[in-house]
Design an enzyme around this catalytic site. Sequence first.
Site, short mmCIF file in Angstrom:
data_model
loop_
_atom_site.label_atom_id
_atom_site.label_comp_id
_atom_site.label_asym_id
_atom_site.label_seq_id
_atom_site.Cartn_x
_atom_site.Cartn_y
_atom_site.Cartn_z
N TYR A 1 3.82 -7.71 16.75
CA TYR A 1 4.06 -6.67 15.73
C TYR A 1 4.72 -5.45 16.36
O TYR A 1 5.71 -4.92 15.86
CB TYR A 1 2.73 -6.29 15.08
CG TYR A 1 2.80 -5.12 14.13
CD1 TYR A 1 3.40 -5.25 12.87
CD2 TYR A 1 2.25 -3.89 14.47
CE1 TYR A 1 3.45 -4.16 11.99
CE2 TYR A 1 2.30 -2.80 13.60
CZ TYR A 1 2.90 -2.95 12.36
OH TYR A 1 2.95 -1.88 11.49
N SER B 1 2.86 3.48 15.29
CA SER B 1 2.31 3.97 16.56
C SER B 1 2.14 2.83 17.56
O SER B 1 1.98 3.08 18.76
CB SER B 1 0.97 4.66 16.33
OG SER B 1 0.06 3.75 15.76
N GLY C 1 2.13 -7.89 -0.75
CA GLY C 1 2.07 -6.91 -1.84
C GLY C 1 1.41 -7.51 -3.07
O GLY C 1 1.33 -8.73 -3.23
N ASN D 1 -2.60 5.67 11.56
CA ASN D 1 -3.37 4.85 10.60
C ASN D 1 -3.41 5.51 9.23
O ASN D 1 -4.16 6.46 9.03
CB ASN D 1 -4.78 4.60 11.12
CG ASN D 1 -4.78 3.53 12.18
OD1 ASN D 1 -4.22 3.72 13.25
ND2 ASN D 1 -5.37 2.39 11.87
N SER E 1 0.83 -6.04 10.27
CA SER E 1 -0.47 -6.27 10.89
C SER E 1 -0.32 -6.77 12.31
O SER E 1 0.43 -7.72 12.56
CB SER E 1 -1.25 -7.29 10.06
OG SER E 1 -2.28 -7.87 10.82
N PHE F 1 0.83 -1.21 0.00
CA PHE F 1 0.00 0.00 0.00
C PHE F 1 0.86 1.27 0.00
O PHE F 1 0.87 2.05 -0.97
CB PHE F 1 -0.93 -0.07 1.22
CG PHE F 1 -1.53 1.23 1.63
CD1 PHE F 1 -2.11 2.09 0.70
CD2 PHE F 1 -1.51 1.62 2.98
CE1 PHE F 1 -2.68 3.30 1.10
CE2 PHE F 1 -2.07 2.83 3.37
CZ PHE F 1 -2.64 3.67 2.43
#
Length: 353
Positions: free
Chosen positions: A157, A134, A51, A186, A102, A26
């Site tokens: 993660y 974050s 991807g 986000n 993720s 993305f």
Amino acid sequence: MANYADLKNHLAASPKTWLVTGVAGFIGSNLLETLLTLDQRVIGLDDFSTGKRRNLEDVRQLCGPARWLNFRLIEGTIGDLETCRFVCRNVDYVLHHAAVASVARSLKDPISTNESNVNGRDAGVRRFVYATSSSAYGDDPAPLKIECTVGRPLSPYAVTKYAGELYAYVFAQCYGFETIGLRYFNVFGPRQDPEGDYAAVIPKWIAALINRESIFLNGNGDISRDFIFVPDAVQANLLAATAAKPEAVNQVYNVALNKRTTLIELFSVLKELLLQSGHDVGACEPLYREFPSGDVWRSQADITKISKLLGFSPVYGVREGLAKTLPWYIKTAGRASRSLSTIAHRIASPGRV
Ligand SMILES: NC(=O)c1ccc[n+]([C@@H]2O[C@H](COP(=O)([O-])OP(=O)(O)OC[C@H]3O[C@@H](n4cnc5c(N)ncnc54)[C@H](O)[C@@H]3O)[C@@H](O)[C@H]2O)c1
């Protein structure tokens, strides 16, 4: 160079060579699109684990055949040192975005998350910009996240992202390796994957709304995120890569809008925009579910540091960004609906943070 418009003009007049890892993902494909539009030379590395080739095809069509010639794709993993050395040759800037991106996937598969997110660091270059998250703030209770204060991680993660920051710090101290870490909150926009179990909330909800499928909301509607439209994340990368002030380098920066959007507000805006574009979603309401472990309740960034040291100035609000990317979501929703219908019973999560 503090001004982003000036920086883009400067780059276009004096093209550089960039390595984008995770180029088929993305954010990576959005970086590619901007860089090619500015007539830069781009080497892209991706193992296509998440991807998509269609992301690259999308960029090829948007940039045109002449600019596409400035792109070279290397299919491989950042976990392989020889591959990393190979792709870093004669590169001016590295934008490192390859990762298992993720929280939910890391809870199911911590081993391969670690492989991609931690072991792929030793790329043999002097300076790179890397994507952190974050999620590094973990259980820090502060309502507004400031770079210098983090809590304990809440997921595998988050551990990998924070470990990346620690490695960057240590490499700077021990080897003079210059880095800048971008703690994305986000990010949303075109080419964010609407399919699969680990899809982020925005593309997943739009696809579900259009296809009149159930939308599940974890916790009460008060869970909030600091959403940022992807061209502003791209801006942060270009500013970080070219930052000249010594005090701006070897730092970690929040990349967000400094705006708190609750998931219920997000749901209302999406409904409203879809209604305006002729979709009959008036009767849709979310179904509430339990809040999952490993995720954070509230997430909002202080962006003083990135504004001051990198000259970052986000251009788009959440609503504006959504309105600009909705046509892409609508186009892909039909494709997503086939997969989404098989997972409609699963819980929509705020997704990666
Ligand atoms: N999207 C967000 O909101 C967000 C938030 C916080 C952090 N991030 C970080 O930003 C980066 C990009 O995220 P994204 O949303 O574009 O994710 P994405 O899954 O769309 O892109 C990640 C890309 O990395 C590739 N990749 C994964 N492991 C690889 C490996 N070992 N070798 C080579 N390529 C590999 C994947 O195939 C994919 O193309 C990630 O590092 C992610 O952790 C994203």
